[in-house]
Every structure is written in C-alpha cells, then in structure tokens.
Design an enzyme around this catalytic site. Structure first.
Site, PDB file in Angstrom:
ATOM      1  N   LYS A  79       0.727  -1.313  -0.076  1.00  0.00           N
ATOM      2  CA  LYS A  79      -0.100   0.001  -0.148  1.00  0.00           C
ATOM      3  C   LYS A  79       0.764   1.115   0.072  1.00  0.00           C
ATOM      4  O   LYS A  79       1.875   1.211   0.797  1.00  0.00           O
ATOM      5  CB  LYS A  79      -0.894  -0.046   1.205  1.00  0.00           C
ATOM      6  CG  LYS A  79      -1.988   1.279   1.371  1.00  0.00           C
ATOM      7  CD  LYS A  79      -2.837   1.087   2.429  1.00  0.00           C
ATOM      8  CE  LYS A  79      -3.861   2.171   2.602  1.00  0.00           C
ATOM      9  NZ  LYS A  79      -4.820   2.001   3.607  1.00  0.00           N
ATOM     10  N   SER A 154      -9.747   2.326   2.849  1.00  0.00           N
ATOM     11  CA  SER A 154      -8.700   2.933   2.003  1.00  0.00           C
ATOM     12  C   SER A 154      -7.860   2.270   1.157  1.00  0.00           C
ATOM     13  O   SER A 154      -7.222   2.442   0.055  1.00  0.00           O
ATOM     14  CB  SER A 154      -8.015   4.148   2.759  1.00  0.00           C
ATOM     15  OG  SER A 154      -7.161   3.408   3.662  1.00  0.00           O
ATOM     16  N   SER A 178     -10.134  -0.234   7.103  1.00  0.00           N
ATOM     17  CA  SER A 178      -9.654   0.140   5.744  1.00  0.00           C
ATOM     18  C   SER A 178      -8.948  -1.043   5.202  1.00  0.00           C
ATOM     19  O   SER A 178      -8.563  -1.277   3.971  1.00  0.00           O
ATOM     20  CB  SER A 178      -8.410   1.217   5.578  1.00  0.00           C
ATOM     21  OG  SER A 178      -9.207   2.441   5.749  1.00  0.00           O
TER      22      SER A 178
END
EC number: 6.3.5.7
Length: 494
Positions: A79, A154, A178
């Site tokens: 990420k 997210s 997330s």
C-alpha cells in the site's frame, strides 16, 4: 503458460522449494497480468518492475546457493502509505506526488528481509481517508467483480490487486476498517492485527492511535504468510509492544480441519446491535448462513452485548479527524511534498500549498478535527469522545468474558457504484461495524462467506488482544470446509 495467479502462497512456497518454477518466472507472470489488465482496475500507482525482476533473479541465485528462507522470491506489493526507499510514496495524494522516501518503513524492511519481491505501490484513498478508493489523486480503483463499482477503501488498491490475480498477497493499513471493508467488497481475506503488534515506523500516519498495518490474501493462510514476518517489537516505534511473535503459519497448518467438529468448544459471540437497520437483506442472509456453518463445524453461537454502533461511529469521527488534523499539519509546502507556485509570502505559501495539495475529503477531515480540538470545544467533544472510547473497550472486554471470538457483518452492503451520489455521512456509515475494533485496539479479519446480488460478502471475526493466531486458524477451518474463498471474478479466471 502456468496460471501462477491461481496458486495460494502455500503452493508458491512449495513450488519454489521444489524448484517447480523460479521467482523470475513468477514475477514475469504477475507483471504480464498487471500490464495487460490493470488498465481496467487502476490498482497500482507505481510499478517497480525493473527492481522486482532484479530482486527475483537475486532470489533465485540465493536459493541455488542454499538460502533456505521459505518466502524467498514470493511476489507481493505495498500500500502506498508505507515508505519504500528510492521509490515514490505518495499516500494517494497530490501533496506527496513527488516524494521519494529516503528510508524503508519497518514493515517494508521486515518483508524484504523475509525474501518477498515487491512489484510496486498500490492505490489508496488519499492519506487513507475514505471507504471507497475514489478519493485518490491517481484516480478511482475499480472493483474486479464489477468495474462499475468501488473496491472499498482506503486499501482498495491492495484488495483489488489480490482479487484480480495481480499479486498473491499485499500489505494494507486499517484505521477504521480500511483492510476489512475492501476485503469484503473484493471477496478476499484481510486481517488488521492488534494495535502495537506491527510497527508503524515509516507508515504515513492518518490517526496515530488507530492506524495499524495488516495483510490481504485469498485465504487466511495467505494472510498469515505475509503477516508473520511483519510482526515484532520495533524500538523506532513508541507504540510497538515488546512481546514474543506468534508462529502464525505453523499454528494454521497444525489445525484440525477434517474432523466432524473441528471447532468444538469455540464460542462465537453475536450482537443484536450488528443486525439492525441499514444492513442489506442479502448481506444478512450470507452472514446468517456463515454463522450456521460455524455451528455445524462445532462452534457455539452465544449472544453478547456491544456498544451501540451509532455511538461508536460518532466517537470515531471525532477522534480520527482530530488526530489527522495534528498529523497532517507537517505538510506545509516547506520541507517536502507539494509546493504552490510563486507564493506572495509565507502565509500564501502555507495556505495555497495545503489548499491545492490536499483533496476535498482530506480537507473536510482536517477541518472537522481542528474544530474538535479548538478552544471551547476540546472538552465538549474531544475529551468526551476519549471517555466514551474507554467505555467501548470495556464493553468488548465484557463481551469476551462470554465468548472467544465476536462475529459480525464486515460491511452493511456489498460494493456500491462508482460515483454514486452518497453524502459523506452516508459513506461514513459504511464503517459502522469495523471502527469499534480500532478504538479498542483489537485484532479482526474479514473473510468471504457468500454473494449478494452477484457481489462478495465478508464476515468479520473480532478477537481478543493478541489473538491473531486464533482468528486466522478459525477462518482457515471455515475455508477448509467451504469454497467461497475460491470464487474469482471473470478477470482473474483466465
């Protein structure tokens, strides 16, 4: 051509050990899929393919020379809020569009030391603030099950990349759901560990008392393979807890999955508060069926009481933006990141750099947080929310006196349409089942348990502090006796 993207991490580990294929072959295969298909998904921000191929070739040479690390040469991706030395780390924001980190996050360092090969950096909601991955400076990520829908956020790029067969596993971060919510939306497994289990050093902060890095994979076992080397004490992180690491993979592989009642003696708590208004009827059917399967496997379902999710939601959306307001104050156009052109003076530099560099959702949360921390409101809002947070923790601890694990829907709905005209408050309600876990610092995972209108549904399992092994093993037993985790979107079937 071998369809390497259909293999589990366990299969890949065995294949590399047996010399059935090489890391170079694996890496080239996944790079080819990303080049061919990610235009439909937009899961990657930065493709670090040249370095990946070089590292894969090095891994193959090290294996030939006798290096026995089991994960040596396994592809993955990070990420884009985890700092990676010499590679762009944007956090999905214009503010950091040109930031090349001079150091590695501890998570990145630990994963590299285990031998994983990183293919690049994955798309995300800007500064991890979002539940749909539409709030990225680099464009929305599309759900591989239906590219007109969101993947969740997210960590949507991570979940979508794993579901698409672009990588076997990926890192994510979870501040209020997330990892778990995009895992649910994309039909993969994702785990958020206990707060303090994984170092936050080098992870760009959203809300420091809530953020925690975790993993995505097709299965609980895949997640464990990546999570295990991530864990451990780090003296560079003041919130890191010094306690022995668990043998997550060995615990799962040792689990009984074939007896009549492999989960006999396990108590799973279910709270009525998690099945109230707002829960999609088709999602509830899948969740109820999953709970019935857990009973069939020997678990006992018991009723527990949990803080009203509406109270939890309000508490989170006071505390998280307050911490974000403080954390993001460093992005001012002076030291690094985006700087406005031709500022008239210092005030203009600060104002325009932040106004132009941050997206709408980030600015909304900064304003909310600044308001909650401002003179005259600090006691009325922020301090009160901290007191409620303590009560939320106590409610979880009381519930765990009656059960080993708490189960709930991961999200109240399946993935919704891209660009759907939801107001921010409605989007925030998508976190209603996940945020309590972050406020309490507990571990939790989501694993696929069915479909609702052709879209994946995830079940959330919440554990006691430091119970990652129990959570992963419980989910593994379920997955050994069902096939929901084997379902693939059309894009990943070829």
């Amino acid at each position: 051509m071998t369809q390497f993207h259909h293999l589990s991490v366990h299969d890949i580990v065995q294949g590399l050990a047996n010399k059935s294929f090489s890391s170079h072959e694996l890496t080239e295969h996944f790079i080819g899929r990303i080049d061919k298909l990610d235009g439909q998904i937009n899961s990657f921000i930065t493709r670090d393919f040249d370095n990946a191929i070089a590292h894969a070739k090095t891994a193959d040479k090290l294996r030939a020379d006798g290096d026995a690390r089991p994960l040596l040469g396994v592809p993955m991706a990070h990420k884009d809020n985890l700092c990676t030395k010499g590679v762009l780390t944007t956090c999905g924001s214009k503010m950091l569009h040109n930031f090349v980190s001079p150091y590695n996050a501890t998570v990145v360092e630990n994963i590299a030391s285990a031998g994983f090969v990183s293919l690049g950096k994955l798309n995300m909601d800007e500064f991890a603030m979002g539940s749909d991955n539409e709030k990225s400076y680099y464009g929305a990520v599309h759900n591989p099950w239906d590219t007109t829908r969101v993947p969740g956020g997210s960590s949507g790029g991570s979940a979508a990349a794993v579901a698409s067969g672009f990588i076997p596993v990926a890192t994510g971060s979870d501040t209020g759901g997330s990892i778990r919510q995009p895992a649910s939306f994309c039909g993969v497994t994702g785990i958020k560990p206990t707060y303090g289990r994984v170092s936050r050093y080098g992870m760009i902060a959203y809300a420091s008392s809530l953020d925690q890095a975790g993993t995505f994979g097709k299965t609980a076992l895949d997640c464990a393979y990546l999570l295990e080397p991530m864990t451990g004490y780090d003296n560079k992180d003041a919130t890191s807890i010094n306690r022995p690491t668990d043998s997550l993979v060995a615990d799962i592989l040792a689990a009984d999955t074939t007896s009549d009642k492999p989960l006999a003696g396990k108590k799973i708590g279910v709270a009525k508060a998690y099945f109230g208004a707002g829960l999609d009827g088709e999602v509830e059917k899948s969740i109820r069926a999953a709970l019935a399967k857990y009973e069939e496997l020997g678990a006992q379902i018991v009723e527990v009481d949990i803080t009203d999710p509406a109270i939890t939601l309000a508490t989170y959306y006071l505390l998280a933006p307050a911490e974000a307001s403080s954390n993001l104050s460093r992005f001012d156009g002076v030291r690094f990141g985006y700087r406005c052109e031709n500022p008239k003076d210092l005030a203009d530099l600060y104002t325009r750099s932040r106004s132009e560099g941050f997206g709408e959702e980030v600015k909304r949360r900064i304003i909310m947080g600044t308001y909650a921390l401002s003179a005259g409101y600090f006691d009325a809002y922020y301090i009160k929310a901290q007191k409620v947070r303590r009560l939320i923790v106590e409610d979880f601890l009381k519930a765990f006196e009656k059960c080993d694990i708490i189960a709930s829907p991961t999200a109240p709905t399946p993935a919704y349409k891209l660009g759907e005209s939801l107001d921010p408050a409605s989007i925030y309600l998508g976190d209603v089942y996940t945020i309590g876990v972050n406020l309490a610092g507990l571990p939790a995972l989501s694993h696929p348990v069915g479909m609702a209108n052709g879209l994946p549904v995830g079940l959330q399992l919440i554990g006691k502090h430091w119970a990652e092994s129990e959570l992963l093993t419980t989910a593994h037993v379920y997955q050994a006796n069902t096939d929901f985790h084997q379902a693939k979107p059309e894009l990943a079937k070829d």
